[in-house]
Design an enzyme around this catalytic site. Sequence first.
Site, short mmCIF file in Angstrom:
data_model
loop_
_atom_site.label_atom_id
_atom_site.label_comp_id
_atom_site.label_asym_id
_atom_site.label_seq_id
_atom_site.Cartn_x
_atom_site.Cartn_y
_atom_site.Cartn_z
N VAL A 59 -15.18 -4.84 -19.69
CA VAL A 59 -14.29 -5.23 -18.59
C VAL A 59 -15.09 -5.91 -17.48
O VAL A 59 -14.66 -6.93 -16.93
CB VAL A 59 -13.51 -4.00 -18.07
CG1 VAL A 59 -12.73 -4.34 -16.80
CG2 VAL A 59 -12.57 -3.48 -19.14
N ALA A 62 -15.83 -9.38 -18.63
CA ALA A 62 -14.63 -10.21 -18.57
C ALA A 62 -14.32 -10.63 -17.13
O ALA A 62 -14.04 -11.81 -16.85
CB ALA A 62 -13.44 -9.46 -19.17
N GLU A 63 -14.39 -9.68 -16.20
CA GLU A 63 -14.09 -10.02 -14.81
C GLU A 63 -15.14 -10.97 -14.23
O GLU A 63 -14.82 -11.84 -13.42
CB GLU A 63 -13.97 -8.78 -13.93
CG GLU A 63 -13.51 -9.12 -12.53
CD GLU A 63 -13.16 -7.92 -11.67
OE1 GLU A 63 -13.43 -8.00 -10.47
OE2 GLU A 63 -12.63 -6.93 -12.20
N THR A 64 -16.36 -10.85 -14.68
CA THR A 64 -17.43 -11.74 -14.21
C THR A 64 -17.11 -13.19 -14.58
O THR A 64 -17.16 -14.08 -13.72
CB THR A 64 -18.78 -11.32 -14.80
OG1 THR A 64 -19.11 -10.01 -14.32
CG2 THR A 64 -19.88 -12.29 -14.43
N SER A 67 -13.89 -14.43 -12.68
CA SER A 67 -14.12 -14.70 -11.25
C SER A 67 -14.95 -15.97 -11.06
O SER A 67 -14.64 -16.79 -10.19
CB SER A 67 -14.82 -13.51 -10.60
OG SER A 67 -13.98 -12.39 -10.60
#
Length: 150
Positions: A59, A62-64, A67
């Site tokens: 997660v 993925a968020e890295t 963003s």
Amino acid sequence: MDAEQQELLARLNASGRGTVLEALNIKLVEASKERVAASMPIGPNHLQLVGYLHGGVSVLLAETVASLASVMHIDSARQMAFGLEINANHLRPKRDGELRAVATPIHLGRSTHVWDVRISDEREKLICVSRCTVAVVDRPPDGGDPLLKG
């Protein structure tokens, strides 16, 4: 890859020094408006107690990329991108190897972006799929621009 793309990747990777990107050895390998990709080797710091890749690490990866993909679409001197909501389906367990996360846009609005993120292993087996909504907010006067940092 042209020199401008190489310099952008070098600046983005340098901005990760001293952050969770450095701690987990996440490296940006592609950055454009169409897609952002990062690689991450699976090591001891990525595992949960019974020796498999921790879902939270997937997660985080993925968020890295989501963003940073939003950063490619905003005026980073005036705005910042923050993960607002994320979901992830963990499809296959992993103990070692290398992961590659790729973010592609689903929706690019003024204040929110929605990204499809696919995380695959070194054999191109899908490990995790994620959808991440990123908020685009005005930068505070003292906020650090990740493209100028490093």
